[in-house]
Design a protein around this motif. Structure first.
Motif, short mmCIF file in Angstrom:
data_model
loop_
_atom_site.label_atom_id
_atom_site.label_comp_id
_atom_site.label_asym_id
_atom_site.label_seq_id
_atom_site.Cartn_x
_atom_site.Cartn_y
_atom_site.Cartn_z
N LYS A 131 6.93 3.94 -12.86
CA LYS A 131 6.98 2.26 -12.95
C LYS A 131 6.58 1.50 -11.64
O LYS A 131 6.85 2.02 -10.47
CB LYS A 131 8.21 1.97 -13.18
CG LYS A 131 8.98 2.76 -14.45
CD LYS A 131 10.49 2.45 -14.74
CE LYS A 131 11.07 3.47 -15.87
NZ LYS A 131 12.39 3.00 -16.22
N THR A 132 6.00 0.43 -12.07
CA THR A 132 5.85 -0.41 -10.66
C THR A 132 6.22 -2.11 -10.78
O THR A 132 6.50 -2.36 -11.85
CB THR A 132 4.36 -0.47 -10.57
OG1 THR A 132 3.63 -1.02 -11.71
CG2 THR A 132 3.76 0.88 -10.27
N ILE A 133 6.22 -2.53 -9.59
CA ILE A 133 6.46 -4.21 -9.98
C ILE A 133 5.12 -4.62 -9.20
O ILE A 133 4.30 -3.86 -8.72
CB ILE A 133 7.60 -4.44 -9.23
CG1 ILE A 133 7.67 -4.05 -7.60
CG2 ILE A 133 8.96 -3.85 -9.77
CD1 ILE A 133 8.62 -4.52 -6.87
N PHE A 166 8.72 3.12 -8.71
CA PHE A 166 7.98 4.01 -7.71
C PHE A 166 7.02 3.15 -6.63
O PHE A 166 7.00 3.60 -5.53
CB PHE A 166 7.09 4.96 -8.27
CG PHE A 166 6.20 6.06 -7.58
CD1 PHE A 166 6.97 7.04 -7.05
CD2 PHE A 166 4.94 5.73 -7.34
CE1 PHE A 166 6.07 8.02 -6.31
CE2 PHE A 166 4.26 6.76 -6.77
CZ PHE A 166 4.91 7.90 -6.10
N GLU A 167 6.49 2.32 -7.11
CA GLU A 167 5.54 1.76 -6.34
C GLU A 167 5.50 0.14 -6.50
O GLU A 167 5.79 -0.33 -7.67
CB GLU A 167 4.04 2.25 -6.73
CG GLU A 167 2.97 1.61 -5.61
CD GLU A 167 3.17 1.74 -4.06
OE1 GLU A 167 4.03 1.09 -3.45
OE2 GLU A 167 2.33 2.34 -3.50
N ALA A 168 5.04 -0.73 -5.60
CA ALA A 168 4.78 -2.34 -5.55
C ALA A 168 3.64 -2.08 -5.68
O ALA A 168 2.61 -2.09 -4.52
CB ALA A 168 5.50 -2.99 -4.60
N ILE A 169 2.76 -2.99 -6.50
CA ILE A 169 1.39 -3.40 -6.62
C ILE A 169 1.22 -4.86 -6.06
O ILE A 169 1.89 -5.73 -6.51
CB ILE A 169 0.57 -3.28 -8.09
CG1 ILE A 169 1.09 -2.03 -8.90
CG2 ILE A 169 -0.55 -3.89 -8.28
CD1 ILE A 169 0.53 -1.95 -10.24
N GLN A 170 0.56 -4.84 -4.91
CA GLN A 170 0.38 -5.96 -4.09
C GLN A 170 -0.69 -6.83 -4.45
O GLN A 170 -1.86 -6.26 -5.16
CB GLN A 170 0.23 -5.71 -2.44
CG GLN A 170 1.39 -4.85 -2.02
CD GLN A 170 1.19 -4.36 -0.51
OE1 GLN A 170 1.74 -4.98 0.21
NE2 GLN A 170 0.33 -3.41 -0.46
N THR A 177 -4.71 -6.13 -4.77
CA THR A 177 -5.42 -5.47 -3.52
C THR A 177 -5.14 -3.95 -3.74
O THR A 177 -5.68 -3.08 -4.24
CB THR A 177 -4.69 -5.86 -2.28
OG1 THR A 177 -3.25 -6.06 -2.16
CG2 THR A 177 -5.32 -7.30 -1.87
N GLU A 178 -3.70 -3.54 -3.36
CA GLU A 178 -3.44 -1.97 -3.32
C GLU A 178 -1.92 -2.01 -3.64
O GLU A 178 -1.17 -3.22 -3.40
CB GLU A 178 -3.98 -1.36 -2.28
CG GLU A 178 -3.56 -1.69 -0.74
CD GLU A 178 -4.06 -0.85 0.47
OE1 GLU A 178 -4.56 -0.14 0.09
OE2 GLU A 178 -3.62 -1.50 1.35
N GLY A 179 -1.38 -0.69 -3.59
CA GLY A 179 -0.07 -0.39 -3.57
C GLY A 179 0.55 -0.67 -2.25
O GLY A 179 -0.28 -0.57 -1.26
N SER A 180 1.71 -0.24 -1.89
CA SER A 180 2.35 -0.53 -0.58
C SER A 180 2.09 0.78 0.07
O SER A 180 2.13 0.79 1.38
CB SER A 180 3.85 -0.61 -0.65
OG SER A 180 4.32 0.66 -0.93
N SER A 181 1.73 2.14 -0.57
CA SER A 181 1.21 3.34 0.04
C SER A 181 0.38 3.94 -0.80
O SER A 181 0.23 5.36 -0.74
CB SER A 181 2.36 3.78 0.45
OG SER A 181 2.90 4.43 -0.87
N SER A 182 -0.50 3.01 -1.47
CA SER A 182 -1.49 3.97 -2.50
C SER A 182 -2.54 3.04 -2.94
O SER A 182 -2.35 1.71 -2.64
CB SER A 182 -0.83 4.14 -3.59
OG SER A 182 0.02 3.01 -4.47
N ASN A 183 -3.65 3.27 -3.64
CA ASN A 183 -4.53 2.49 -4.02
C ASN A 183 -4.46 2.28 -5.72
O ASN A 183 -3.92 3.11 -6.28
CB ASN A 183 -6.20 3.04 -3.74
CG ASN A 183 -6.48 3.20 -2.30
OD1 ASN A 183 -6.70 4.01 -1.53
ND2 ASN A 183 -6.46 1.91 -1.77
N LEU A 239 -2.58 4.83 -9.83
CA LEU A 239 -2.64 4.63 -8.56
C LEU A 239 -3.04 6.04 -7.78
O LEU A 239 -2.97 7.26 -8.46
CB LEU A 239 -1.34 4.19 -7.89
CG LEU A 239 0.04 5.14 -8.06
CD1 LEU A 239 0.17 6.26 -7.04
CD2 LEU A 239 1.19 3.97 -7.87
N SER A 240 -3.56 6.22 -6.67
CA SER A 240 -3.94 7.26 -5.79
C SER A 240 -3.34 7.35 -4.48
O SER A 240 -3.39 6.34 -3.68
CB SER A 240 -5.37 7.36 -5.75
OG SER A 240 -5.81 6.39 -4.85
#
Ligand code: PMP
Length: 285
Positions: A131-133, A166-170, A177-183, A239-240
């Motif tokens: 899941k992401t925000i 798990f991740e924030a999509i920026q 653009t990208e995730g906080s620690s992912s593309n 994401l990757s």
């Protein structure tokens, strides 16, 4: 005993310490890399070390070793630590000198540190997705440098974690653009779309492997910016990253992506990516 490398020497991990006036500690004045190890072998090590040199160069730090010397050092570290499945963290800073924003004299030696960690592949999440925000991208304009300054990324990741994600999509305005620690990738009508590698994102090593796999397997790709509207309307999202590999995204801001299951192209890329790991590092369990 577990080992770390400090400035070219293997030392006992618990004795590995840096000075309180190390510029990495005080200013985040340095760059880093995370390299994945499978079956005791480093995956895409050359690409990671080339990016490490590039990041360091772009802030005026010269790596005191060649890429071959660095590879040999890291291999020794993996062997000594008997690391089978995990990561190597390495960073270089501008070194230790009395606190001053201005760079120290040229003879100050950069501090290079590396150590390992056992990390299992997140296979559960590969199957079910994560899941992401969404979050406004508040970072600086040189996100292509793998800088130690990660405050913007940390604030984004923390927000995601607080919401069970798990991740924030920026995004900058409506541009993702990208995730906080992912593309981040979307799939629309069979085409894989991901932000072009410019100063607004990190050129992920995993992203590059995925793009090569797409090219080799006739999966159409568009490397371009895409909008939040396109993200929400995508057929698939994934994401990757070095540790998350090809990770399906099944929920964004509380809404399911399609039926809330990993899509067919994401699945295909997961399979191709696993084969690529096995090609370089041997069969995975
Ligand atoms: N973007 C950011 C901001 C990251 O921190 C990472 C993880 N290093 C990535 C992208 C993915 O890069 P890689 O595939 O090289 O791990």
């Amino acid at each position: 005993m577990n080992f770390a490398i400090i400035n070219g020497k293997l030392v006992n991990r618990s004795e590995a310490k840096v000075d309180i006036e190390d510029r990495g500690y005080q200013f985040g004045d340095g760059v880093y890399e995370v390299i994945r190890v499978y079956n005791g072998k480093m995956f895409t090590v050359k690409e990671h070390l080339e990016r490490f040199v590039k990041s360091a160069d772009s802030i005026g730090i010269t790596l005191p070793y060649t890429i071959d010397e660095c590879t040999a050092l890291l291999e020794e570290l993996v062997t000594k630590n008997k690391l089978v499945e995990g990561t190597i963290y390495m960073q270089i800073t501008r070194g230790t000198s009395p606190r001053n924003h201005v760079f120290p004299a040229r003879d100050v030696v950069p501090t290079l540190v590396a150590y390992t960690k056992e990390v299992a592949r997140p296979v559960e999440s590969f199957t079910h997705g994560v899941k992401t925000i969404f979050i406004e991208d508040i970072r600086w304009l040189r996100c292509d440098i793998k800088s130690l300054n990660l405050l913007g990324n940390l604030l984004a990741k923390q927000k995601a974690a607080e919401q069970g994600c798990f991740e924030a999509i920026q995004h900058r305005g409506d541009q993702v653009t990208e995730g906080s620690s992912s593309n981040v990738f979307i799939v629309k009508k069979g085409t894989v779309i991901t932000h072009e590698s410019n100063h607004l994102i990190l050129k992920g090593i995993t992203k590059e492997v995925i793009l090569q796999l797409c090219a080799q397997n006739n999966i159409p790709v568009e490397e371009r910016t895409f909008t939040l509207d396109e993200l929400v309307a995508a057929d698939e999202v994934f994401l990757s990253s070095t540790t998350a590999e090809v990770m399906p995204i099944v929920e964004m801001n509380g809404d399911k992506v399609k039926e809330g299951l990993p899509g067919p192209i994401t699945r295909k890329l997961q399979t191709l990516f696993t084969l690529e790991i096995e090609k370089q590092c041997g069969r995975l369990k």
